[in-house]
Scaffold this motif. Structure first.
Motif, mmCIF file in Angstrom:
data_model
loop_
_atom_site.group_PDB
_atom_site.id
_atom_site.type_symbol
_atom_site.label_atom_id
_atom_site.label_comp_id
_atom_site.label_asym_id
_atom_site.label_seq_id
_atom_site.Cartn_x
_atom_site.Cartn_y
_atom_site.Cartn_z
ATOM 1 N N LEU A 140 1.173 3.191 -1.262
ATOM 2 C CA LEU A 140 1.042 2.699 0.116
ATOM 3 C C LEU A 140 2.105 3.295 1.028
ATOM 4 C CD1 LEU A 140 0.161 -1.069 -0.453
ATOM 5 C CD2 LEU A 140 -1.319 0.706 0.495
ATOM 6 N N THR B 198 1.318 7.013 1.529
ATOM 7 C CA THR B 198 0.050 7.168 2.247
ATOM 8 C C THR B 198 0.252 7.069 3.745
ATOM 9 O OG1 THR B 198 -1.404 6.380 0.471
ATOM 10 C CG2 THR B 198 -2.182 6.068 2.718
ATOM 11 N N LEU C 8 -8.173 -2.045 4.583
ATOM 12 C CA LEU C 8 -7.498 -2.186 3.305
ATOM 13 C C LEU C 8 -7.064 -3.626 3.034
ATOM 14 C CD1 LEU C 8 -5.241 1.016 3.300
ATOM 15 C CD2 LEU C 8 -7.451 0.676 2.214
ATOM 16 N N MET D 187 -7.681 10.260 -4.357
ATOM 17 C CA MET D 187 -7.786 9.082 -3.497
ATOM 18 C C MET D 187 -6.783 9.151 -2.358
ATOM 19 S SD MET D 187 -9.127 6.193 -2.666
ATOM 20 C CE MET D 187 -10.208 5.897 -4.069
ATOM 21 N N VAL E 111 -7.894 9.193 1.705
ATOM 22 C CA VAL E 111 -7.428 8.309 2.772
ATOM 23 C C VAL E 111 -6.968 9.124 3.984
ATOM 24 C CG1 VAL E 111 -5.731 6.555 3.413
ATOM 25 C CG2 VAL E 111 -6.776 6.502 1.150
ATOM 26 N N MET F 38 -3.764 2.447 -8.580
ATOM 27 C CA MET F 38 -4.310 2.361 -7.231
ATOM 28 C C MET F 38 -4.129 0.942 -6.705
ATOM 29 S SD MET F 38 -8.242 2.795 -5.878
ATOM 30 C CE MET F 38 -8.705 1.180 -6.556
ATOM 31 N N SER G 6 -5.839 -3.127 -2.654
ATOM 32 C CA SER G 6 -6.337 -3.080 -1.282
ATOM 33 C C SER G 6 -7.210 -1.855 -1.023
ATOM 34 C CB SER G 6 -5.156 -3.082 -0.293
ATOM 35 O OG SER G 6 -4.289 -1.987 -0.540
ATOM 36 N N MET G 7 -7.107 -0.840 -1.890
ATOM 37 C CA MET G 7 -7.895 0.371 -1.700
ATOM 38 C C MET G 7 -9.164 0.385 -2.550
ATOM 39 S SD MET G 7 -5.053 3.399 -1.215
ATOM 40 C CE MET G 7 -3.965 3.361 0.219
ATOM 41 N N MET H 86 -12.397 1.398 -0.673
ATOM 42 C CA MET H 86 -12.563 2.834 -0.465
ATOM 43 C C MET H 86 -13.006 3.518 -1.747
ATOM 44 S SD MET H 86 -9.540 4.016 2.137
ATOM 45 C CE MET H 86 -10.436 5.508 2.542
#
Length: 265
Positions: A52, A55, A84, A128, A132, A236, A239-240, A243
Motif C-alpha cells: 500500500l 503503491t 479499495l 498487481m 493499479v 496482497m 483491500s485489493m 481488483m
C-alpha cells in the motif's frame, strides 16, 4: 521442522527416557510449526503494508510525471481509496504516501526496488502493483507521454516482461474514464470485434496461431496465478481483492471471446 523434532526427541529422551522421545518429538514439531506460522504472518503483514505504501507513493510520482497533479488525478486517487475500501487510518497513510511520491526528491527507482525486495520475487504481486498504476493514470481517459514513459520505467524496475505489460494494458484498454468494472475487453467502448479478439489473445499471453490446447492451458495458468486467494496468501492487501477479482473476470472474458471465435464449447 525435522530438526526441531529430533532436538525435541533428544531432550525428551534425556529427561524422561523412551516416553520422552515421543513427547519431545511431538512438542518439537508443534513448536516449530507455531514459530513458522508466526513468522509467516509477520512477513505477510510487512508485504501488505509495503504494498500500500509503495503503491500510492509511486502513483503520486506518476500523476506528477507531466509536471503537475491535476484535480482529476487527485479525484482518481480518492476514488481508488473508496474502491479499495480503505479505512480512515489507511486513507490517511495513502494520502501521505501519495504526497511523498509527488515530492521533487522522490526516489522512484528506490521505491520500486524496496517493494520488490519485500515482495520477494512474487511475480503476480508485481503485476498487481503495475495494474493499479495503469488503472490510476488511465482512469481520466488520458495518458501523457511522460506518464507512459515513467510507467515503463516502473515496469522495468519490477522486472516485468513486455508481454506482461501488454497483457495488463489489454485488460484495461477497453475501459472508459472512471470505469471500475466490465470485462475490460472493449465490449462497452465500441471497439472493433477484430481488435477485441486480438486483445483477448494478448490478455491470455498467447498468439492467435496458438492451438486450442495451448489457449486452454494459458487460460488455466492465468487463472491459477491470479486467483485472489493465492495473491492474498502471498501478501496482497485484502483491500485489493476486488481488483484481483476483476482481473480474473477479464481473463475469463478473454477466454470466452476466443472460444466463441473458434466455435469451441
Amino acid at each position: 521442522m525435522l530438526i526441531a523434532m529430533i532436538i525435541g526427541a533428544v531432550i525428551g529422551g534425556a529427561i524422561m527416557g523412551l516416553p520422552g522421545v515421543l513427547l519431545g518429538g511431538v512438542l518439537g514439531f508443534a513448536g516449530a510449526q507455531m514459530l513458522a506460522m508466526t513468522l509467516l504472518k509477520g512477513a505477510l503483514g510487512t508485504i501488505r503494508a509495503q504494498f500500500l505504501d509503495s503503491t500510492f507513493a509511486v502513483m503520486g510520482a506518476l500523476c506528477k510525471a507531466d509536471g503537475q497533479v491535476t484535480r482529476d488525478e487527485i479525484r482518481v486517487a480518492e476514488d481508488l481509496f473508496a474502491k479499495l475500501r480503505l479505512n480512515d487510518e489507511q486513507k490517511a497513510q495513502a494520502r501521505a504516501s501519495f504526497n511523498r511520491g509527488k515530492a521533487d526528491d522522490f526516489d522512484l527507482d528506490g521505491e520500486v526496488e524496496k517493494f520488490c525486495k519485500v515482495a520477494r520475487g512474487q511475480r503476480a504481486l508485481h503485476q498487481m502493483f503495475l495494474q493499479v498504476q495503469i488503472a490510476a493514470i488511465a482512469a481520466d481517459g488520458k495518458v501523457s507521454n511522460a506518464e507512459h514513459d515513467m510507467l515503463m520505467r516502473v515496469a522495468r524496475g519490477l522486472g516485468l516482461s513486455e508481454m506482461e505489460i501488454r497483457q495488463l494494458e489489454a485488460m484495461l484498454s477497453g475501459r472508459g474514464p472512471g470505469s471500475t468494472s466490465g470485462d475490460g475487453m472493449g465490449s462497452k467502448a465500441g471497439v472493433d470485434p477484430k481488435e477485441q479478439l486480438e486483445q483477448a489473445y494478448t490478455v491470455l499471453g498467447v498468439d492467435s496461431s496458438a492451438s486450442d490446447g495451448e489457449v486452454k492451458k494459458a487460460y488455466r495458468r492465468q487463472m491459477s496465478q491470479n486467483h485472489p486467494d493465492k495473491l492474498a496468501a502471498k501478501g496482497m492487501p485484502e483491500s485489493m481483492r476486488e481488483m484481483a477479482e476483476e482481473k480474473t473476470r477479464e481473463i475469463g472474458a478473454a477466454y470466452e471471446r476466443i472460444c466463441e471465435a473458434r466455435g469451441l464449447s
